[in-house]
Enzyme design. Structure first.
Site, PDB file in Angstrom:
ATOM      1  N   HIS A  94      92.216 -20.478  40.802  1.00 22.78           N
ATOM      2  CA  HIS A  94      90.941 -20.937  40.242  1.00 22.78           C
ATOM      3  C   HIS A  94      91.164 -22.107  39.280  1.00 22.78           C
ATOM      4  O   HIS A  94      92.117 -22.113  38.509  1.00 22.78           O
ATOM      5  CB  HIS A  94      90.259 -19.812  39.467  1.00 22.78           C
ATOM      6  CG  HIS A  94      89.593 -18.783  40.318  1.00 22.78           C
ATOM      7  ND1 HIS A  94      90.295 -17.900  41.113  1.00 22.78           N
ATOM      8  CD2 HIS A  94      88.275 -18.494  40.502  1.00 22.78           C
ATOM      9  CE1 HIS A  94      89.445 -17.104  41.736  1.00 22.78           C
ATOM     10  NE2 HIS A  94      88.211 -17.445  41.388  1.00 22.78           N
TER      11      HIS A  94
ATOM     12  N   ASN B 296     100.346 -19.352  38.696  1.00 23.92           N
ATOM     13  CA  ASN B 296      98.965 -18.868  38.615  1.00 23.92           C
ATOM     14  C   ASN B 296      98.873 -17.573  37.819  1.00 23.92           C
ATOM     15  O   ASN B 296      97.971 -17.404  36.986  1.00 23.92           O
ATOM     16  CB  ASN B 296      98.421 -18.662  40.031  1.00 23.92           C
ATOM     17  CG  ASN B 296      97.009 -18.132  40.051  1.00 23.92           C
ATOM     18  OD1 ASN B 296      96.168 -18.541  39.260  1.00 23.92           O
ATOM     19  ND2 ASN B 296      96.732 -17.214  40.951  1.00 23.92           N
TER      20      ASN B 296
END
Length: 350
Positions: free
Chosen positions: A198, A229
């Site tokens: 994201h 991440n």
């Protein structure tokens, strides 16, 4: 008197159909292969069957299944066919935390605003590239079709937006219907070795299930190394949320450093894999104002977040972006050229 059969039951038993251990194993292997082919090469239902079988025979579930699901990964699409529709679609499920239908005001933090903050699209960067401007309810982005990545995502982050009962558990990645030429598809990342990372984090929108759902549009997703991440990038996201709560609100701009020649992944489209990512954070409460920039390589790291603080000028040079261009030039130059030591003192030691 006993009846004596004319044939030998002993010999009959020897010659009858009888499966040996190796034959059973072979049949079971072929059964699993059949399951795999039946589900079109997707391993998830086969793994689910294997875990159920292990429980039946008393071996318990596999170790990876016992450890729980990865919190940085939403469920895979239920079928490739459903997610291949580039026009997308909205879920009709009930909306947790969505008692307020209107989007939050940037002024609702209670901070005193500068006049330049009140200008339309104050927080949007200016780009030298011709990206496609996409506006969602919770965030705005500039999408670069040649890379199948957003070059920036921008949104205000208020303290109350980081709390609530919105849950990412049942959300699914999906193409963004607002992007004219289409985004990457969720299965472009499957077995690529990269997370669907994201840019605007789902956890920044815990106050609204609807807005959290928007963060799973593929326009907001970019290939990220799993250790990055789920590690240092996640740490930075948590830090920014803590600042938003402490300071009653901040402005956030985040994105990858895009350039020609990046490696790609993808089955239906070529998705560029960024080598670096940035975040630029601005706090305003007139007369106080401060800015911080982070630049990170797409790899795992155990370093302190302070080590990734860089002058915003450097990020502008690498990306070709002009952050917060509606701030008066002299003030903007002062904010963007501060040394790491000055910025770390302002943000981390308050």
């Amino acid at each position: 008197m006993f009846f004596k059969p004319r044939f030998s039951t002993k010999n009959y038993a020897r010659r009858g159909f009888r499966l040996r251990g190796n034959s059973l194993i072979t049949l079971f292997v072929f059964f699993l292969i059949g399951l795999f082919l039946h589900y079109g090469g997707r391993t998830k239902p086969v793994v689910a069957f294997w875990n159920d079988f292990r429980q039946i025979i008393g071996l318990g579930r596999s170790r990876s299944d016992r450890e729980g699901s990865n919190p940085y990964k939403a469920p895979e699409p239920k079928s490739d066919e459903a997610t291949d529709d580039r026009r997308g679609g909205q879920s009709n499920e009930s909306e947790a935390s969505d008692n307020n239908s209107s989007s939050p005001s940037e002024a609702s933090s209670g901070n005193q605003r500068f006049d330049f903050e009140k200008q339309v699209d104050f927080l949007l960067p200016v780009s030298k590239a011709n990206g496609e401007l996409i506006r969602h309810e919770g965030y705005t982005l500039s999408y670069r079709n040649q890379y199948k990545d957003a070059e920036w995502v921008a949104y205000p982050l208020l303290a109350y937006e980081t709390t609530g009962d919105a849950d990412r558990k049942n959300e699914q990645f999906k193409p963004d219907p607002a992007v004219e030429d289409g985004t990457a598809l969720p299965f472009d990342y499957t077995r690529s070795g990269y997370d669907r990372g994201h840019l605007a984090p789902a956890a920044d929108f815990k106050f609204s299930q609807r807005m959290m759902r928007e963060t799973f549009f593929m326009s907001n997703i970019t290939p990220q190394v799993p250790e990055f991440n789920r590690g240092i990038w996640g740490d930075l996201e948590n830090q920014i949320r803590s600042w938003a709560r402490r300071d009653k609100g901040v402005y956030v701009v985040t994105g990858p450093v895009l350039k020609p020649g990046l490696s790609t992944i993808g089955k239906s489209t070529e998705v560029s894999v960024p080598e670096k990512f940035y975040k630029v954070i601005l706090y305003c409460n007139k007369p106080d104002i401060r800015m911080v920039g982070f630049l990170m390589t797409n790899e795992g790291s155990n370093k302190s977040l302070k080590e990734f603080v860089v002058p915003v000028d450097l990020i502008e040079q690498l990306t070709g972006l002009d952050f917060f261009p509606k701030i008066p030039d002299d003030l903007e130059q002062k904010l963007e050229s501060k040394s790491r030591e000055e910025v770390v003192d302002e943000w981390f030691d308050n």
